[in-house]
Design an enzyme around this catalytic site. Structure first.
Site, PDB file in Angstrom:
ATOM      1  CB  VAL A  62      68.801  23.785   9.509  1.00  0.00           C
ATOM      2  CG1 VAL A  62      68.748  25.120  10.234  1.00  0.00           C
ATOM      3  CG2 VAL A  62      67.655  22.898   9.935  1.00  0.00           C
ATOM      4  CB  CYS A  63      71.167  27.397   5.795  1.00  0.00           C
ATOM      5  SG  CYS A  63      69.906  28.279   4.863  1.00  0.00           S
ATOM      6  NE  ARG A  64      71.953  35.586   8.776  1.00  0.00           N
ATOM      7  CZ  ARG A  64      71.233  36.430   8.050  1.00  0.00           C
ATOM      8  NH1 ARG A  64      70.851  36.109   6.823  1.00  0.00           N
ATOM      9  NH2 ARG A  64      70.883  37.610   8.542  1.00  0.00           N
ATOM     10  CG  MET A  90      69.698  28.190  12.297  1.00  0.00           C
ATOM     11  SD  MET A  90      68.828  27.039  13.391  1.00  0.00           S
ATOM     12  CE  MET A  90      69.399  27.597  15.003  1.00  0.00           C
TER      13      MET A  90
END
Length: 102
Positions: A62-64, A90
């Site tokens: 997961v990242c932005r 996210m």
């Protein structure tokens, strides 16, 4: 590269499934909220922290927005890990979050 939608990952979490989630964002980004139970390993630290990952486990990255986690997914796949990228990052996450340091 395998991908999962944020809503699908949230559903798995809400159903009580044991998940290994790795958040590769920077510290200031994680401070704005992290998926409950996720482990924070900045993208730049992934190569040096491989010893914290078990090759027998499955990991969700997961990242932005999905770009950095995609790079981490490709890197880990090349090293033989079973990894899935969370599409949209996210920005697409609409479920519960933890807030570190609060």
């Amino acid at each position: 590269m395998k991908e999962i939608q944020a809503s699908e990952l949230a559903q798995k979490l809400n159903e009580g499934e044991h998940l290994n989630i790795i958040d590769v964002r920077e510290d200031d980004e994680v401070a704005t909220g992290i998926i409950p139970g996720a482990k924070h390993i900045r993208l730049s630290e992934v190569p040096d922290r491989l010893n914290e990952l078990d090759e027998k486990e499955h990991y969700y990255m997961v990242c932005r927005s999905g770009g950095r986690s995609g790079k981490a997914t490709e890197y880990l796949e090349a090293k033989g890990y079973n990894v899935t990228n969370m599409a949209g990052g996210m920005l697409a996450w609409e479920d519960d979050m933890d807030f570190p340091n609060k």
